[in-house]
Scaffold this active site. Structure first.
Site, PDB file in Angstrom:
ATOM      1  N   TYR A 175      -0.960   7.948  -2.920  1.00 30.96           N
ATOM      2  CA  TYR A 175      -1.103   7.798  -4.204  1.00 30.96           C
ATOM      3  C   TYR A 175      -2.472   8.491  -5.032  1.00 30.96           C
ATOM      4  O   TYR A 175      -2.448   8.437  -6.102  1.00 30.96           O
ATOM      5  CB  TYR A 175      -1.173   6.227  -4.420  1.00 30.96           C
ATOM      6  N   ASN A 202      -6.404   0.547  -2.722  1.00 31.29           N
ATOM      7  CA  ASN A 202      -7.767   0.603  -3.852  1.00 31.29           C
ATOM      8  C   ASN A 202      -7.297   1.414  -5.143  1.00 31.29           C
ATOM      9  O   ASN A 202      -7.600   1.154  -6.122  1.00 31.29           O
ATOM     10  CB  ASN A 202      -8.864   1.086  -3.233  1.00 31.29           C
ATOM     11  N   ASP A 209       0.726  -1.006  -0.122  1.00 23.90           N
ATOM     12  CA  ASP A 209      -0.034   0.085  -0.003  1.00 23.90           C
ATOM     13  C   ASP A 209       0.742   1.165   0.193  1.00 23.90           C
ATOM     14  O   ASP A 209       2.107   0.919   0.289  1.00 23.90           O
ATOM     15  CB  ASP A 209      -0.854  -0.031   1.301  1.00 23.90           C
ATOM     16  N   SER A 210       0.349   2.308  -0.132  1.00 20.68           N
ATOM     17  CA  SER A 210       1.100   3.639  -0.067  1.00 20.68           C
ATOM     18  C   SER A 210       1.682   3.939   1.408  1.00 20.68           C
ATOM     19  O   SER A 210       2.479   4.446   1.587  1.00 20.68           O
ATOM     20  CB  SER A 210       0.211   4.733  -0.438  1.00 20.68           C
TER      21      SER A 210
END
Ligand code: DGL
Length: 291
Positions: free
Chosen positions: A49, A81, A17-18
């Site tokens: 992101y 996502n 994930d970021s």
């Protein structure tokens, strides 16, 4: 998929994930698959992101995936996502293992739980602009109506470790007051950071709205895929701890990850070399199929 099932079972599962958001997915993966080993990458140096363009998000996602591939992973969970909305097809093309994103598992769950077919979606600017949720819902439940709104302040608030309180309530009201909750009975938390605001969001929307996030559906789906292909890890006597990597300062991530995962200490290792083994072909490819 180029991994043979007998040797793959003992390999770890990679997720990225970021930032912190993917930990909400990791928590569920660890709960449902306690014998698996996980390698987590938080691309904290380049967070968020959700405000970036599609080509940048795709490049970051490919670099994260490439880094995780060095850990000999048997499956990649795109625990973001934004990356799932924009870069899933590029990741699937580039990776020699199963790649599972957040969108379809969450949508399947939302469609299963909605009573009246009114589904709301919240996510980052990039996720909402991509239209990925609308397309995924239309593909399996064309009669559902979908209303979506971006909530760009949620991620920075969560990254500050603020999960509740007066300011959080005000920000929730700012975005969620755009929905007509007489028309919507299910709300997809379309960003892996948002489950950390779940209590505050639930308080705002009330009991007539079911909140759906991707963590449980992803863990369930990945468990099914691994089991069916004989690649689920064998029972371990001692649970193997997850390995954590971040691209920025480790201490803040350590503190918040420990808070979230209920562990005293989480080891995070700094890495700034994600792109090392990305091929020139992958990193220079700006064309993205939005999924
Ligand atoms: N947690 C991410 C998501 O699910 C991304 C947040 C961000 O970096 O903007 O979309």
């Amino acid at each position: 998929m180029g991994i043979d099932s007998t040797s793959a079972a003992h390999r770890p599962i990679g997720l990225f994930d970021s930032g912190l958001g993917g930990l909400t997915v990791l928590r569920e993966l660890e709960r449902l698959m306690p014998d698996e080993r996980f390698v987590y990458l938080g691309d904290t140096a380049r967070l968020p992101y959700g405000t970036k363009g599609a080509a940048t998000i795709t490049r970051y996602a490919l670099e994260c995936a490439s880094f995780l591939l060095r850990h000999d992973i048997k499956a990649l969970v795109v625990a973001c996502n934004t990356a799932s909305s924009i870069a899933l097809s590029a990741l699937r093309e580039a990776m020699p293992c199963d790649v599972i994103g957040t969108i379809d598992p969450a949508v399947a769950r939302a469609v299963a739980v909605t009573a009246r077919g009114g589904i709301g979606v919240i996510g980052t600017d990039a996720t909402i602009a991509s239209g990925a949720y609308e397309r995924a819902i239309a593909a399996i439940a064309p009669r559902c109506t979908v209303v979506s709104h971006a909530c760009p302040l949620f991620v920075p608030v969560v990254e500050q470790g603020m999960f509740d309180g007066e300011i959080v309530d005000k920000i929730i009201e700012l975005y969620l007051s755009k929905f007509d909750f007489t028309q919507i009975d299910t709300l997809i938390l379309g960003c892996t950071h948002y489950p950390l605001l779940k209590s505050a969001i639930a308080r705002y929307v009330g009991t007539s709205v079911t909140l759906v996030d991707s963590a449980y559906p992803i863990a369930h789906e990945l468990g099914r895929i691994l089991e069916e292909s004989g690649r689920l890890a064998q029972r371990r006597v001692v649970r193997a701890p997850a390995s954590f990597f971040v691209t920025d300062e480790v201490s803040r991530f350590n503190r918040l990850a420990a808070l979230l995962l209920g562990k005293e200490s989480v080891t995070a290792v700094r890495t700034e070399e994600l792109a090392d083994d990305i091929t020139a072909e992958q990193s220079s490819s700006p064309d993205v199929t939005i999924q």
